[in-house]
Motif scaffolding. Structure first.
Motif: not given
Length: 108
Positions: A60, A68, A70, A72, A89-92, A94-95, A98
């Motif tokens: 990570r 900001k 970001v 990854s 991208a970590e957010a993508n 995770k969604s 999960p």
């Protein structure tokens, strides 16, 4: 076929692929058994696409942009070596996946 086109003997799994290729689409390959992706378990669709399946988060990182941060993650994909891991991208991730992110919250 000639000096600028070659007909390849493709495996039965690729019967839908036209076997004649222009030389510009080919490049010399020196075999390395560790880079061969096994076709077993690889679900190739009719349009010759397949779904990449992540199996593990290896690393990570957080990059700081002007205003900001970001986050990854380095993702290891099924049927790929560690060298084939990619940053996403970590957010993508995770969604979409999960289950790859163990809960970090502490339950009291």
């Amino acid at each position: 076929m000639g000096k600028i086109a070659y007909e390849l003997d493709l495996p039965n799994e690729l019967v839908l692929v036209h076997p004649v290729f222009h030389v510009s689409m080919l490049k010399k390959y020196i075999g390395d058994p560790s880079t061969i992706v096994p076709l077993e378990g690889l679900e190739v669709k009719e349009n010759l696409a397949y779904e990449e399946v992540p199996i593990e988060i290896l690393d990570r990182q957080v990059k700081r942009l002007r205003n900001k941060k970001v986050a990854s993650v380095k993702v290891l994909w099924r049927n790929h070596l560690v060298e084939g891991a990619t940053w996403k991208a970590e957010a993508n991730m995770k969604s979409q996946y999960p289950h790859l992110f163990p809960s970090t919250s502490i339950q009291a």
